[in-house]
Enzyme design. Structure first.
Site, PDB file in Angstrom:
ATOM      1  N   CYS A  29      -7.786  -0.773  -5.708  1.00 17.98           N
ATOM      2  CA  CYS A  29      -7.367  -1.736  -6.576  1.00 17.98           C
ATOM      3  C   CYS A  29      -7.837  -3.233  -5.939  1.00 17.98           C
ATOM      4  O   CYS A  29      -8.930  -3.385  -6.081  1.00 17.98           O
ATOM      5  CB  CYS A  29      -5.936  -1.756  -6.931  1.00 17.98           C
ATOM      6  SG  CYS A  29      -4.804  -1.597  -5.407  1.00 17.98           S
TER       7      CYS A  29
ATOM      8  N   CYS B  93      -5.485  -4.861  -3.299  1.00 19.63           N
ATOM      9  CA  CYS B  93      -4.436  -5.143  -2.254  1.00 19.63           C
ATOM     10  C   CYS B  93      -5.150  -6.229  -1.399  1.00 19.63           C
ATOM     11  O   CYS B  93      -6.023  -6.217  -0.868  1.00 19.63           O
ATOM     12  CB  CYS B  93      -4.078  -3.914  -1.609  1.00 19.63           C
ATOM     13  SG  CYS B  93      -3.316  -2.719  -2.456  1.00 19.63           S
TER      14      CYS B  93
ATOM     15  N   CYS C  12     -10.205  -3.439  -0.850  1.00 24.83           N
ATOM     16  CA  CYS C  12      -9.155  -2.462  -1.324  1.00 24.83           C
ATOM     17  C   CYS C  12      -9.891  -1.738  -2.240  1.00 24.83           C
ATOM     18  O   CYS C  12     -10.152  -1.917  -3.472  1.00 24.83           O
ATOM     19  CB  CYS C  12      -7.963  -3.078  -1.885  1.00 24.83           C
ATOM     20  SG  CYS C  12      -7.032  -1.850  -3.002  1.00 24.83           S
TER      21      CYS C  12
END
Lengths: 204, 121
Positions: free
Chosen positions: A111, A113, A108
């Site tokens: 961030c 995820c 991700c």
């Protein structure tokens, strides 16, 4: 060491984020916004009840049940629902299959995820800026850092899970595992093999 | 204000299915369509990664309808849109240094993409 018999070092102050979280937690508890028992429960859930074992069961079933494998690759969400492993941070699932021609790896970039209900909480390296920025640019070098040399004939596909969809890699079934049961196969499936920074273990 | 109790944690952790939105319009793109991502510098929250702006890719999957991060972050308004998995060749993203064999798949909300021009790259 000091004279008393417990192990922590008094000279070490907790890190700034840890202190900030402690301060926030005690404020929220004092104001009646947070129930500390609920916090303990969340920690217990992700330490003991939800983790990569769930994903390993999905993979082992896909290895042994060709119809399930087809369903998993066609509609990951529906197939994972069959096994009861959908949930928070894993409501929509796409499974991507490693083959002799393709190696998949998940990141991700924005961030962290990650498919919590299938793999638990993400490891620290998955959230690191180095992994997130490098794996899209030079995936083969990053995989080598993990001890995984992907052959030049294979295509590497990097999946950036920047939306609500969570990705899980269906690793290749290891050679020599033909006679193993589904439960034995699940033991070969590592967390890294389902992120794509590793492969399934060889049978002992 | 309601406080989440210990008993409420497990149902929350294991609940699912409330993110996807059934849209009453068809998806603008289908699998195989070539799309160009917008080259925008949005001043607030966006889920369009910088490395994938102004790039041409191919629609690989149509995920369905999901809330739009920009409006969710600004006002809590879901304004759901179709989300697609778009495949970008490594060389399209990184130039000659990219591996000719490799690719990056990025999820794209409908607002992030437009049809790719007929000619060019």
């Amino acid at each position: 060491m000091s004279s008393h018999d417990h192990e922590h070092e008094h000279s070490l102050v907790p890190s700034e984020p840890a202190l900030r979280i402690k301060a926030l937690e005690s404020l929220l508890v004092e104001k009646g916004v947070l129930d500390p028992a609920a916090v303990d429960e969340i920690i217990d859930v992700f330490e003991h009840r939800v983790g990569p074992r769930n994903g390993a069961l999905v993979v082992a079933k896909a290895w042994t049940d060709p119809e399930f494998r087809k369903r998993l690759l066609a509609d990951g969400t529906a197939a994972v629902r069959e096994l009861g492993f959908l949930g928070m941070q894993g409501e929509e699932v796409v499974a991507v299959e490693n083959t002799q021609n393709v190696h998949n790896v998940v990141v991700c970039t924005l961030c962290s995820c990650y498919p919590w209900p299938l793999l638990g909480l993400p490891p620290a390296w998955y959230k690191s800026l180095a992994y997130r920025s490098r794996v899209v640019i030079e995936p083969r070098k990053v995989l080598e850092d993990f001890g995984l040399k992907v052959s030049d004939d294979k295509e590497v596909r990097v999946w950036d899970s920047n939306s609500e969809v969570r990705y899980i890699v269906l690793p290749e079934r290891p050679a020599g595992s033909e006679t193993l049961s589904e439960a034995e196969l699940a033991e070969l499936v590592t967390r890294e093999s389902m992120i794509g920074t590793g492969v399934a273990k060889a049978p002992a | 204000m309601s406080v989440t109790s210990k008993e409420a944690v497990w149902p929350i952790v294991t609940s699912s299915g409330h993110l996807r939105v059934e849209l009453d319009r068809p998806a603008r793109y289908k699998v195989g369509d070539r799309v160009l991502t917008k080259n925008v510098n949005y001043p607030a929250h966006t889920r369009l990664p910088r490395f994938a702006r102004g790039k041409i890719g191919t629609v690989h999957l149509v995920h369905g309808g999901f809330p739009f991060p920009e409006t969710m972050a600004q006002s809590g308004d879901p304004k759901p849109e179709y989300v697609y998995s778009v495949r970008f060749e490594a060389r399209e993203l990184w130039g000659a240094e990219g591996s000719p064999k490799d690719a990056v798949y990025v999820d794209m909300w409908d607002s992030y993409i437009e049809p790719a021009p007929e000619t060019g790259r």
